[in-house]
Design a protein around this motif. Structure first.
Motif, mmCIF file in Angstrom:
data_model
loop_
_atom_site.group_PDB
_atom_site.id
_atom_site.type_symbol
_atom_site.label_atom_id
_atom_site.label_comp_id
_atom_site.label_asym_id
_atom_site.label_seq_id
_atom_site.Cartn_x
_atom_site.Cartn_y
_atom_site.Cartn_z
ATOM 1 N N ALA A 113 0.824 -1.206 0.000
ATOM 2 C CA ALA A 113 0.000 0.000 0.000
ATOM 3 C C ALA A 113 0.860 1.259 0.000
ATOM 4 N N ALA A 114 1.930 1.243 0.797
ATOM 5 C CA ALA A 114 2.823 2.406 0.854
ATOM 6 C C ALA A 114 3.472 2.668 -0.501
ATOM 7 N N ALA A 115 3.862 1.584 -1.180
ATOM 8 C CA ALA A 115 4.479 1.741 -2.500
ATOM 9 C C ALA A 115 3.486 2.319 -3.502
ATOM 10 N N LEU A 116 2.240 1.846 -3.469
ATOM 11 C CA LEU A 116 1.220 2.378 -4.374
ATOM 12 C C LEU A 116 0.951 3.846 -4.105
ATOM 13 N N VAL A 117 0.778 4.195 -2.839
ATOM 14 C CA VAL A 117 0.498 5.586 -2.485
ATOM 15 C C VAL A 117 1.659 6.484 -2.891
ATOM 16 N N ALA A 118 2.894 6.041 -2.620
ATOM 17 C CA ALA A 118 4.065 6.839 -2.979
ATOM 18 C C ALA A 118 4.143 7.061 -4.483
ATOM 19 N N THR A 119 3.812 6.034 -5.253
ATOM 20 C CA THR A 119 3.849 6.154 -6.712
ATOM 21 C C THR A 119 2.824 7.163 -7.216
ATOM 22 N N VAL A 120 1.596 7.082 -6.708
ATOM 23 C CA VAL A 120 0.541 7.985 -7.153
ATOM 24 C C VAL A 120 0.824 9.405 -6.686
ATOM 25 N N VAL A 121 1.317 9.572 -5.460
ATOM 26 C CA VAL A 121 1.656 10.909 -4.957
ATOM 27 C C VAL A 121 2.752 11.524 -5.818
ATOM 28 N N THR A 122 3.763 10.735 -6.157
ATOM 29 C CA THR A 122 4.845 11.236 -7.011
ATOM 30 C C THR A 122 4.302 11.698 -8.356
ATOM 31 N N GLY A 123 3.389 10.916 -8.925
ATOM 32 C CA GLY A 123 2.773 11.315 -10.189
ATOM 33 C C GLY A 123 2.021 12.629 -10.070
ATOM 34 N N CYS A 124 1.285 12.796 -8.968
ATOM 35 C CA CYS A 124 0.542 14.039 -8.752
ATOM 36 C C CYS A 124 1.481 15.241 -8.666
ATOM 37 N N LEU A 125 2.586 15.072 -7.958
ATOM 38 C CA LEU A 125 3.533 16.178 -7.801
ATOM 39 C C LEU A 125 4.226 16.504 -9.116
ATOM 40 N N LEU A 126 4.550 15.471 -9.896
ATOM 41 C CA LEU A 126 5.163 15.716 -11.204
ATOM 42 C C LEU A 126 4.208 16.459 -12.130
ATOM 43 N N LEU A 127 2.904 16.222 -11.959
ATOM 44 C CA LEU A 127 1.891 16.906 -12.760
ATOM 45 C C LEU A 127 1.485 18.249 -12.145
ATOM 46 N N ARG A 170 0.102 18.854 -9.191
ATOM 47 C CA ARG A 170 -1.218 18.759 -8.579
ATOM 48 C C ARG A 170 -1.076 18.450 -7.081
ATOM 49 N N PRO A 171 -0.581 19.420 -6.298
ATOM 50 C CA PRO A 171 -0.360 19.162 -4.869
ATOM 51 C C PRO A 171 -1.641 18.829 -4.114
ATOM 52 N N ARG A 172 -2.747 19.452 -4.522
ATOM 53 C CA ARG A 172 -4.007 19.160 -3.836
ATOM 54 C C ARG A 172 -4.401 17.695 -4.062
ATOM 55 N N ALA A 173 -4.147 17.204 -5.250
ATOM 56 C CA ALA A 173 -4.439 15.801 -5.540
ATOM 57 C C ALA A 173 -3.560 14.883 -4.706
ATOM 58 N N ALA A 174 -2.294 15.265 -4.514
ATOM 59 C CA ALA A 174 -1.397 14.466 -3.690
ATOM 60 C C ALA A 174 -1.913 14.381 -2.257
ATOM 61 N N VAL A 175 -2.443 15.482 -1.764
ATOM 62 C CA VAL A 175 -3.026 15.492 -0.414
ATOM 63 C C VAL A 175 -4.203 14.523 -0.348
ATOM 64 N N LEU A 176 -5.043 14.520 -1.372
ATOM 65 C CA LEU A 176 -6.206 13.635 -1.388
ATOM 66 C C LEU A 176 -5.790 12.166 -1.409
#
Length: 219
Positions: free
Chosen positions: A76-90, A92-98
């Motif tokens: 789960a941590a790996a999945l969340v980290a991957t999606v958060v990284t994608g949000c930040l690269l795009l 989209r900090p608010r999306a990373a928070v979500l």
């Protein structure tokens, strides 16, 4: 200095539809929790579904174990980290928070409900209702679908269908794994799925409210 508008993580066109879905899902979670409070045996519905799933032979058992791992802390941590990284690269900090808040609150809610409901499986120490694995995986799918819907500019009908389809696919995949491995009763899985349907839209709405009027300053 005011930056450009930041897209809402819960698109306005989806708020009414997902709000209704969340209300119905909350009712399901409540009813199932009351029905199975303190139980340690499967219901008739559980037995019927478990018999339909049956024993899972190789290589499907390995598939179920792989899916199950995605709901474990490391996966789960790996999945969340991957999606958060994608949000930040795009950008989209608010999306990373979500991503972090939505999945975290979904799992936290199931943990709280487990202690309140007290349903067990395979012994008194194994609280089962609702399924945290299913809630997490569904919550992550909901978040990703919400972000995709906003980015693609989908309307109310298409956007709602996209989000619910993503939730259904994720819920069925993780739910099948949990039942196949004997980790949860099918109704535990339904409770976990519905928990995510309640928590994620509510969290997305709250994130948008805290962020203000759709603009983040100094982005």
């Amino acid at each position: 200095m005011t930056g450009p508008p930041v897209p809402a993580v819960l698109p306005p066109s989806l708020r009414a539809g997902l709000g209704l879905v969340a209300a119905l899902a909350a009712l399901v979670v409540l009813v199932l929790g009351v029905l199975y409070a303190g139980h340690s045996e499967p219901s008739r519905v559980d037995v019927w579904i478990q018999s339909a799933v049956g024993d899972v032979p190789s290589p499907w058992r390995e598939v179920a174990l792989a899916i199950d791992f995605l709901g474990e802390p490391a996966g789960a941590a790996a999945l969340v980290a991957t999606v958060v990284t994608g949000c930040l690269l795009l950008r989209r900090p608010r999306a990373a928070v979500l991503v972090v808040a939505g999945t975290g609150l979904a799992v936290g809610t199931t943990t709280l409900l487990k202690s309140l409901v007290g349903r067990t499986i395979h012994g008194a120490d194994n609280l089962s209702y609702p399924s945290g694995h299913t809630a997490f995986f569904t919550a992550l799918a909901l978040v990703v679908a919400l972000l995709a819907t906003g980015r693609l500019g989908l309307g109310s009908t298409a956007g709602t269908l996209t989000v619910l389809t993503a939730a259904l696919v994720a819920g069925v995949a993780m739910g099948w794994a949990q039942v196949a491995l004997g980790a949860h009763y099918p109704t535990d899985v339904l409770g976990g799925w519905c928990t995510a349907l309640v928590v994620v839209p509510a969290t997305a709405w709250l994130v948008d409210r805290i962020a203000g009027d759709g603009r983040w300053h100094g982005r």
